[in-house]
Design a protein around this motif. Structure first.
Motif, PDB file in Angstrom:
ATOM      1  N   ASP A  32      12.620   2.640  26.909  1.00 23.31           N
ATOM      2  CA  ASP A  32      11.949   3.662  26.227  1.00 23.31           C
ATOM      3  C   ASP A  32      11.989   2.389  25.299  1.00 23.31           C
ATOM      4  N   THR A  33      11.429   1.807  25.140  1.00 24.49           N
ATOM      5  CA  THR A  33      10.183   0.642  24.497  1.00 24.49           C
ATOM      6  C   THR A  33       9.322  -0.125  25.139  1.00 24.49           C
ATOM      7  N   LEU A  34       8.088  -0.512  24.133  1.00 26.86           N
ATOM      8  CA  LEU A  34       6.681  -0.528  24.257  1.00 26.86           C
ATOM      9  C   LEU A  34       6.687  -1.950  23.567  1.00 26.86           C
ATOM     10  N   ALA A  35       6.297  -2.752  25.007  1.00 28.25           N
ATOM     11  CA  ALA A  35       5.439  -4.344  24.466  1.00 28.25           C
ATOM     12  C   ALA A  35       4.083  -3.446  23.594  1.00 28.25           C
ATOM     13  N   VAL A  36       4.133  -4.445  22.655  1.00 30.29           N
ATOM     14  CA  VAL A  36       2.593  -4.319  22.326  1.00 30.29           C
ATOM     15  C   VAL A  36       1.989  -5.838  21.532  1.00 30.29           C
ATOM     16  N   ARG A  37       0.486  -5.934  21.516  1.00 28.04           N
ATOM     17  CA  ARG A  37       0.417  -7.337  21.069  1.00 28.04           C
ATOM     18  C   ARG A  37      -1.251  -7.205  20.500  1.00 28.04           C
TER      19      ARG A  37
ATOM     20  N   SER B 118      11.305  -6.263  10.210  1.00 28.29           N
ATOM     21  CA  SER B 118      11.368  -7.767  10.877  1.00 28.29           C
ATOM     22  C   SER B 118      10.124  -7.827  11.556  1.00 28.29           C
ATOM     23  N   ALA B 119       9.532  -6.287  12.627  1.00 30.01           N
ATOM     24  CA  ALA B 119       8.580  -6.680  13.170  1.00 30.01           C
ATOM     25  C   ALA B 119       7.258  -6.577  11.846  1.00 30.01           C
ATOM     26  N   HIS B 120       7.485  -5.588  11.322  1.00 30.20           N
ATOM     27  CA  HIS B 120       5.726  -5.648  10.315  1.00 30.20           C
ATOM     28  C   HIS B 120       5.819  -7.054   9.445  1.00 30.20           C
ATOM     29  N   LYS B 121       6.736  -7.840   9.549  1.00 23.44           N
ATOM     30  CA  LYS B 121       6.954  -9.144   8.968  1.00 23.44           C
ATOM     31  C   LYS B 121       5.848  -9.909   9.729  1.00 23.44           C
ATOM     32  N   LEU B 122       6.256  -9.767  11.013  1.00 18.53           N
ATOM     33  CA  LEU B 122       6.326 -10.631  12.401  1.00 18.53           C
ATOM     34  C   LEU B 122       4.366 -10.792  12.446  1.00 18.53           C
ATOM     35  N   MET B 123       3.567  -9.577  12.708  1.00 19.69           N
ATOM     36  CA  MET B 123       3.138  -8.918  13.076  1.00 19.69           C
ATOM     37  C   MET B 123       1.591  -8.840  11.582  1.00 19.69           C
ATOM     38  N   GLU B 124       2.446  -9.734  10.399  1.00 16.27           N
ATOM     39  CA  GLU B 124       1.593  -9.772   8.982  1.00 16.27           C
ATOM     40  C   GLU B 124       1.137 -10.841   9.780  1.00 16.27           C
ATOM     41  N   ALA B 125       2.386 -12.257   9.399  1.00 18.37           N
ATOM     42  CA  ALA B 125       2.278 -13.507   9.998  1.00 18.37           C
ATOM     43  C   ALA B 125       1.282 -14.022  10.694  1.00 18.37           C
ATOM     44  N   PHE B 126       1.588 -13.051  11.937  1.00 22.12           N
ATOM     45  CA  PHE B 126       1.516 -13.678  13.571  1.00 22.12           C
ATOM     46  C   PHE B 126       0.222 -12.903  13.915  1.00 22.12           C
ATOM     47  N   TRP B 127      -0.071 -11.596  13.907  1.00 19.67           N
ATOM     48  CA  TRP B 127      -1.114 -10.655  14.503  1.00 19.67           C
ATOM     49  C   TRP B 127      -2.724 -10.851  13.786  1.00 19.67           C
ATOM     50  N   PRO B 128      -3.904 -11.334  14.585  1.00 25.78           N
ATOM     51  CA  PRO B 128      -3.971 -10.861  16.060  1.00 25.78           C
ATOM     52  C   PRO B 128      -3.033 -12.753  16.200  1.00 25.78           C
ATOM     53  N   GLY B 129      -2.534 -12.614  17.532  1.00 25.98           N
ATOM     54  CA  GLY B 129      -2.466 -14.288  18.056  1.00 25.98           C
ATOM     55  C   GLY B 129      -1.069 -14.071  18.746  1.00 25.98           C
TER      56      GLY B 129
ATOM     57  N   SER C 134      -6.530  -3.450  19.088  1.00 30.41           N
ATOM     58  CA  SER C 134      -7.052  -4.297  17.929  1.00 30.41           C
ATOM     59  C   SER C 134      -6.873  -4.647  16.246  1.00 30.41           C
ATOM     60  N   LYS C 135      -6.213  -2.901  16.212  1.00 30.13           N
ATOM     61  CA  LYS C 135      -6.663  -2.756  14.660  1.00 30.13           C
ATOM     62  C   LYS C 135      -5.045  -1.713  14.470  1.00 30.13           C
ATOM     63  N   LEU C 136      -4.099  -2.450  13.659  1.00 28.57           N
ATOM     64  CA  LEU C 136      -2.633  -1.645  13.227  1.00 28.57           C
ATOM     65  C   LEU C 136      -2.861  -0.008  13.013  1.00 28.57           C
ATOM     66  N   GLU C 137      -3.963   0.606  13.011  1.00 31.49           N
ATOM     67  CA  GLU C 137      -3.438   2.107  12.971  1.00 31.49           C
ATOM     68  C   GLU C 137      -3.356   2.698  14.523  1.00 31.49           C
ATOM     69  N   GLN C 138      -4.011   1.725  15.839  1.00 29.26           N
ATOM     70  CA  GLN C 138      -3.826   1.700  16.692  1.00 29.26           C
ATOM     71  C   GLN C 138      -1.856   2.553  17.558  1.00 29.26           C
ATOM     72  N   LEU C 139      -1.604   1.490  16.849  1.00 28.10           N
ATOM     73  CA  LEU C 139       0.014   1.564  16.130  1.00 28.10           C
ATOM     74  C   LEU C 139       0.792   3.139  16.078  1.00 28.10           C
ATOM     75  N   THR C 140       0.300   4.231  15.953  1.00 25.21           N
ATOM     76  CA  THR C 140       0.679   4.874  15.402  1.00 25.21           C
ATOM     77  C   THR C 140       1.173   5.799  16.729  1.00 25.21           C
ATOM     78  N   GLU C 141       0.038   5.893  17.254  1.00 20.77           N
ATOM     79  CA  GLU C 141       0.081   6.594  19.550  1.00 20.77           C
ATOM     80  C   GLU C 141       1.230   6.248  20.049  1.00 20.77           C
ATOM     81  N   LEU C 142       1.063   4.510  19.355  1.00 15.95           N
ATOM     82  CA  LEU C 142       2.405   4.715  20.224  1.00 15.95           C
ATOM     83  C   LEU C 142       3.901   3.872  20.170  1.00 15.95           C
ATOM     84  N   VAL C 143       3.911   3.456  19.310  1.00 16.22           N
ATOM     85  CA  VAL C 143       5.085   2.851  18.957  1.00 16.22           C
ATOM     86  C   VAL C 143       5.335   4.098  17.454  1.00 16.22           C
TER      87      VAL C 143
END
Ligand code: TXA
Ligand code: MG
Length: 350
Positions: A121-126, A89-100, A74-83
Motif C-alpha cells: 500500500d506504499t509507492l516508491a517515487v523519484r 519529512s517527505a516534503h522537506k526531502l523533495m525540496e532538498a534533493f529533487w530532482p536527484g 518530472s513535476k511535483l503536480e504528478q504526485l497528486t495522482e500517485l500518492v
C-alpha cells in the motif's frame, strides 16, 4: 522483438534529438517498454498507470513479481495522482534533493497499477535529474515505472551497451545518452514511518539526509546477512549486482591483497582484481586481470565505475574476483552495500 536504438543528445535532448525523443515517448504511450538513462543508472521505463505496460517490465527483466518498482516523475503536480497524505519529512526531502538520486516511499493512491507496488500500500517515487529521463516523462505525459534496465540479478547498467547486453530483442527500444553519472542506484527512504528510514543506501548519503530532516534510521536488514531480518525494501533480499565469477571482498592492506592473490594463483586460479588505481599500482603480481574502479581520493569515482568494472570481468577468463573494500561512510555505505551483495557477503580478512 526488434529493439530500436536511438543516440540522443544528453544536454539538450529536445533541441538536438527531438525526433528520437518523440519516437521513444510514442512507444511509451503505446504501453511499450523503453530503456533510458537517468543520473544514477539506466532505467527500464513503462507507463505506470497501465497493468499491461508494467507487466512487460517484469517479463523483460525476469524480475520476481513481489519486487515493486519506482515511479519516475518530472513535476511535483504528478504526485497528486500517485500518492496521498505526503508526510512533512517527505516534503522537506523533495525540496532538498529533487530532482536527484533519492526515492521516497509514500502512501499510495488508487489508480496506480497494482503490479508497480507488488500489492504493497506504499509507492516508491523519484524525480530524476537527467534531461533525457525528464524529456521522456514530459513528452509522454506519463509517470514512468522504471527499475534498473538489467536482467534480474545482473549489475545495473551504467551505459546503453550494458542494457543491450542484457535486454536486446526483449524490449521495444533503448535511448543511448552516454554513461550515467552517479553510477549506483538512488537512495530509497521510507517516509511512512515516524522517523524516515533508509531502505537502500545510494547517491544521497545518510549524512546529507540528516542535515535536512534530523535523525534518519537505517533498515536493520542492511547490516544483516541472516534471513532473520526481512528487508522492508523487497528488492534488497535478492542476490544482485553479481558478475559470473565469484567475488570475495578482501579487507586489509595492499600487501595482504597481494598475498591473497598469489595464494589463489598457486592453487591454479585465474584471478581478477577490482580495485582503485592506487591499490593496483601497489600490487606486484603477474597474470592478473586488474580492473580499476576510480581513485581513493574521490569515492564518487568508485561509485560511478563499480558496475562497469564488475561487468567487465564477464569478458575475461578469470574464475575468481578479489575486490578492495571501502569505508562505510558517505557514498562508501552504498558502495559496500552493492559489493557485499555482489560477493554474497564473502570476506577474506587480514
Ligand atoms: O536509481 C534508481 O533508483 C534506478 C533508476 C532507474 O531510477 N532504479 C532502480 O530501480 O534502482 P530498482 O527496481 O532496480 O530498485 C527499486 C528498489 C527495490 O529494492 C525495490 O524493492 C524498492 O526499490 N521499492 C520499490 N517500491 C517499494 C516500496 N513501496 N516499499 C519499499 N521498497 C520499495
Ligand atoms: Mg535493480
Amino acid at each position: 522483438m526488434n529493439t530500436k536504438l536511438w543516440a540522443v543528445d544528453k544536454e539538450e535532448p529536445l533541441k538536438h534529438s527531438y525526433p528520437q525523443i518523440m519516437e521513444a515517448a510514442g512507444l511509451l504511450k503505446e504501453n511499450e517498454v523503453v530503456a533510458f538513462p537517468t543520473e544514477t543508472v539506466y532505467g527500464l521505463g513503462a507507463n505506470a498507470l497501465s497493468d499491461q505496460a508494467v507487466l512487460k517490465i517484469f517479463e523483460a527483466k525476469g524480475r520476481p513479481s513481489d519486487n515493486p518498482l519506482i515511479v519516475h516523475i518530472s513535476k511535483l503536480e504528478q504526485l497528486t495522482e500517485l500518492v496521498d497524505n505526503v508526510p512533512e519529512s517527505a516534503h522537506k526531502l523533495m525540496e532538498a534533493f529533487w530532482p536527484g538520486p533519492l526515492t521516497l516511499v509514500l502512501p499510495k493512491k488508487e489508480g496506480v497499477s497494482q503490479y508497480v507496488t507488488a500489492g504493497l500500500d506504499t509507492l516508491a517515487v523519484r524525480m530524476p535529474d537527467h534531461p533525457i529521463a525528464r524529456a521522456l516523462i514530459e513528452i509522454s505525459g506519463l509517470p514512468l515505472a522504471a527499475p534498473s534496465a538489467n536482467l534480474s540479478g545482473k549489475p545495473s547498467p551504467t551505459t546503453a551497451k550494458h542494457v543491450e547486453e542484457d535486454l536486446i530483442h526483449r524490449i521495444a527500444g533503448i535511448v543511448d545518452g552516454g554513461a550515467t553519472g552517479v553510477g549506483l542506484e538512488s537512495t530509497v527512504v521510507d517516509c511512512t514511518a515516524e522517523t524516515p528510514m533508509i531502505l537502500r543506501p545510494g547517491g544521497v548519503t545518510k549524512e546529507e539526509l540528516e542535515k535536512v530532516v534530523g535523525n534518519v534510521d537505517v533498515d536493520p536488514a542492511l547490516f544483516s546477512q541472516e534471513e532473520l531480518h526481512k528487508p522492508k525494501s523487497p528488492g534488497m533480499k535478492y542476490t544482485h549486482y553479481a558478475p559470473i565469477a565469484p567475488v570475495y571482498l578482501v579487507e586489509g592492506s595492499a600487501s595482504f591483497m597481494e598475498q591473497t592473490i598469489k595464494g589463489a594463483q598457486l592453487k591454479g586460479h585465474k584471478v581478477g582484481l577490482l580495485a582503485t588505481e592506487e591499490t593496483i599500482a601497489q600490487i606486484q603480481a603477474t597474470e592478473i586481470t586488474a580492473i580499476s574502479c576510480g581513485t581513493k581520493n574521490d569515492f564518487a569515482t568508485v561509485a560511478s565505475q563499480l558496475y562497469d568494472g564488475l561487468r567487465a570481468f564477464n569478458a575475461t577468463d578469470v574464475d575468481v574476483i578479489f575486490s578492495e573494500t571501502f569505508p562505510r561512510t558517505g557514498v562508501g555505505a552504498a558502495i559496500m552495500n552493492r559489493l557485499e551483495k555482489a560477493a554474497g557477503h564473502k570476506f577474506i580478512k587480514e
